[in-house]
Design a protein around this motif. Structure first.
Motif, PDB file in Angstrom:
ATOM      1  N   VAL A   1     -34.546 -46.880 -66.924  1.00 56.65           N
ATOM      2  CA  VAL A   1     -34.097 -45.668 -67.585  1.00 56.65           C
ATOM      3  C   VAL A   1     -34.448 -45.782 -69.070  1.00 56.65           C
ATOM      4  N   GLN A   2     -34.858 -44.650 -69.657  1.00 52.10           N
ATOM      5  CA  GLN A   2     -35.168 -44.601 -71.088  1.00 52.10           C
ATOM      6  C   GLN A   2     -34.004 -43.927 -71.814  1.00 52.10           C
ATOM      7  N   LEU A   3     -33.694 -44.442 -72.986  1.00 53.21           N
ATOM      8  CA  LEU A   3     -32.543 -43.965 -73.751  1.00 53.21           C
ATOM      9  C   LEU A   3     -32.972 -43.503 -75.140  1.00 53.21           C
ATOM     10  N   GLN A   4     -32.385 -42.405 -75.584  1.00 53.00           N
ATOM     11  CA  GLN A   4     -32.660 -41.876 -76.905  1.00 53.00           C
ATOM     12  C   GLN A   4     -31.339 -41.577 -77.593  1.00 53.00           C
ATOM     13  N   ALA A   5     -31.041 -42.339 -78.634  1.00 57.74           N
ATOM     14  CA  ALA A   5     -29.806 -42.145 -79.390  1.00 57.74           C
ATOM     15  C   ALA A   5     -30.036 -41.190 -80.552  1.00 57.74           C
ATOM     16  N   SER A   6     -29.005 -40.433 -80.870  1.00 59.43           N
ATOM     17  CA  SER A   6     -29.067 -39.508 -81.993  1.00 59.43           C
ATOM     18  C   SER A   6     -27.667 -39.283 -82.547  1.00 59.43           C
ATOM     19  N   GLY A   7     -27.588 -38.619 -83.680  1.00 62.00           N
ATOM     20  CA  GLY A   7     -26.300 -38.244 -84.234  1.00 62.00           C
ATOM     21  C   GLY A   7     -25.838 -39.060 -85.421  1.00 62.00           C
ATOM     22  N   GLY A   8     -26.601 -40.084 -85.792  1.00 59.98           N
ATOM     23  CA  GLY A   8     -26.210 -40.870 -86.947  1.00 59.98           C
ATOM     24  C   GLY A   8     -26.361 -40.078 -88.236  1.00 59.98           C
ATOM     25  N   GLY A   9     -25.863 -40.665 -89.312  1.00 60.34           N
ATOM     26  CA  GLY A   9     -25.962 -40.001 -90.603  1.00 60.34           C
ATOM     27  C   GLY A   9     -25.118 -40.707 -91.633  1.00 60.34           C
ATOM     28  N   SER A  10     -24.929 -40.034 -92.765  1.00 54.76           N
ATOM     29  CA  SER A  10     -24.134 -40.579 -93.859  1.00 54.76           C
ATOM     30  C   SER A  10     -22.886 -39.741 -94.049  1.00 54.76           C
ATOM     31  N   VAL A  11     -21.747 -40.419 -94.081  1.00 57.19           N
ATOM     32  CA  VAL A  11     -20.469 -39.733 -94.270  1.00 57.19           C
ATOM     33  C   VAL A  11     -19.605 -40.532 -95.230  1.00 57.19           C
ATOM     34  N   SER A  16     -16.054 -38.149 -89.773  1.00 53.64           N
ATOM     35  CA  SER A  16     -16.335 -38.296 -88.352  1.00 53.64           C
ATOM     36  C   SER A  16     -17.811 -38.059 -88.057  1.00 53.64           C
ATOM     37  N   LEU A  17     -18.264 -38.708 -87.001  1.00 48.85           N
ATOM     38  CA  LEU A  17     -19.594 -38.470 -86.451  1.00 48.85           C
ATOM     39  C   LEU A  17     -19.501 -38.598 -84.944  1.00 48.85           C
ATOM     40  N   ARG A  18     -20.406 -37.922 -84.238  1.00 52.35           N
ATOM     41  CA  ARG A  18     -20.521 -38.109 -82.799  1.00 52.35           C
ATOM     42  C   ARG A  18     -21.942 -38.520 -82.475  1.00 52.35           C
ATOM     43  N   LEU A  19     -22.079 -39.684 -81.888  1.00 44.84           N
ATOM     44  CA  LEU A  19     -23.378 -40.157 -81.443  1.00 44.84           C
ATOM     45  C   LEU A  19     -23.611 -39.721 -80.006  1.00 44.84           C
ATOM     46  N   SER A  20     -24.864 -39.433 -79.703  1.00 48.04           N
ATOM     47  CA  SER A  20     -25.259 -39.074 -78.340  1.00 48.04           C
ATOM     48  C   SER A  20     -26.362 -40.008 -77.884  1.00 48.04           C
ATOM     49  N   CYS A  21     -26.381 -40.264 -76.599  1.00 46.32           N
ATOM     50  CA  CYS A  21     -27.426 -41.097 -76.005  1.00 46.32           C
ATOM     51  C   CYS A  21     -27.897 -40.398 -74.743  1.00 46.32           C
ATOM     52  N   ALA A  22     -29.099 -39.855 -74.790  1.00 43.94           N
ATOM     53  CA  ALA A  22     -29.663 -39.125 -73.660  1.00 43.94           C
ATOM     54  C   ALA A  22     -30.521 -40.057 -72.823  1.00 43.94           C
ATOM     55  N   ASN A  73     -22.329 -37.069 -66.839  1.00 45.99           N
ATOM     56  CA  ASN A  73     -23.431 -37.428 -65.941  1.00 45.99           C
ATOM     57  C   ASN A  73     -24.290 -36.220 -65.563  1.00 45.99           C
ATOM     58  N   ALA A  74     -23.716 -35.033 -65.633  1.00 47.91           N
ATOM     59  CA  ALA A  74     -24.515 -33.835 -65.357  1.00 47.91           C
ATOM     60  C   ALA A  74     -25.584 -33.635 -66.427  1.00 47.91           C
ATOM     61  N   LYS A  75     -25.336 -34.158 -67.622  1.00 52.27           N
ATOM     62  CA  LYS A  75     -26.287 -34.064 -68.731  1.00 52.27           C
ATOM     63  C   LYS A  75     -26.982 -35.384 -69.000  1.00 52.27           C
ATOM     64  N   ASN A  76     -26.713 -36.404 -68.194  1.00 53.36           N
ATOM     65  CA  ASN A  76     -27.311 -37.735 -68.404  1.00 53.36           C
ATOM     66  C   ASN A  76     -27.116 -38.218 -69.838  1.00 53.36           C
ATOM     67  N   THR A  77     -25.917 -38.065 -70.344  1.00 54.86           N
ATOM     68  CA  THR A  77     -25.657 -38.365 -71.748  1.00 54.86           C
ATOM     69  C   THR A  77     -24.347 -39.134 -71.901  1.00 54.86           C
ATOM     70  N   VAL A  78     -24.382 -40.105 -72.803  1.00 51.45           N
ATOM     71  CA  VAL A  78     -23.200 -40.851 -73.201  1.00 51.45           C
ATOM     72  C   VAL A  78     -22.927 -40.553 -74.668  1.00 51.45           C
ATOM     73  N   TYR A  79     -21.663 -40.465 -75.016  1.00 54.86           N
ATOM     74  CA  TYR A  79     -21.275 -40.122 -76.377  1.00 54.86           C
ATOM     75  C   TYR A  79     -20.406 -41.217 -76.987  1.00 54.86           C
ATOM     76  N   LEU A  80     -20.406 -41.248 -78.302  1.00 60.86           N
ATOM     77  CA  LEU A  80     -19.461 -42.073 -79.041  1.00 60.86           C
ATOM     78  C   LEU A  80     -18.891 -41.208 -80.157  1.00 60.86           C
ATOM     79  N   GLN A  81     -17.651 -40.789 -79.976  1.00 61.73           N
ATOM     80  CA  GLN A  81     -16.954 -40.036 -81.014  1.00 61.73           C
ATOM     81  C   GLN A  81     -16.329 -41.020 -81.986  1.00 61.73           C
TER      82      GLN A  81
END
Length: 125
Positions: A1-11, A16-22, A73-81
């Motif tokens: 499986v290939q993973l693509q993380a997003s949602g990082g930034g500077s705060v 708060s930030l929410r990271l996503s992993c598709a 799982n319907a979106k094949n995505t994991v999150y980190l709030q």
């Protein structure tokens, strides 16, 4: 499986930030998933893991009560709030996945073979 993380930034601290992993290319609903992070000069460390069905979750003591891992799982995505961020949370965050064949508690960083490229989170005081 290939993973693509997003949602990082500077705060700023307290923000708060929410990271996503598709995920793509595999039956992601059979995979345990996790978030790990690395700061300069340190080893990659555990942040949170989640079972294939989302029913079991573990969070590092340093983030308990502030971070929450979840999955869709319907979106094949994991999150980190991530809430109430602190400067010590500054790191590159990586998502990882591995087919789950037993209990989640037995899965350590070394258990995960599929990794995303990481996303930078910077928290200023």
């Amino acid at each position: 499986v290939q993973l693509q993380a997003s949602g990082g930034g500077s705060v700023q601290a307290g923000g708060s930030l929410r990271l996503s992993c598709a995920a793509s290319g595999g039956a992601f609903n059979n995979y345990a998933a996790g978030w790990f992070r690395r700061t300069p000069g340190k080893e990659r460390e555990f942040v949170a893991t989640i079972s294939w069905d989302g029913g079991t979750k573990y969070h590092a003591d340093s983030v308990k009560g502030r971070f929450t891992i979840s999955r869709d799982n319907a979106k094949n995505t994991v999150y980190l709030q991530m809430n109430n961020l602190k400067p010590e949370d500054t790191a590159v965050y990586y998502c990882a996945a591995e087919p789950q064949r037993g209990s989640l508690i037995g899965m350590t960083l070394a258990s995960f073979r599929s990794w995303g490229h990481g996303t930078q989170v910077t928290v200023s005081s």
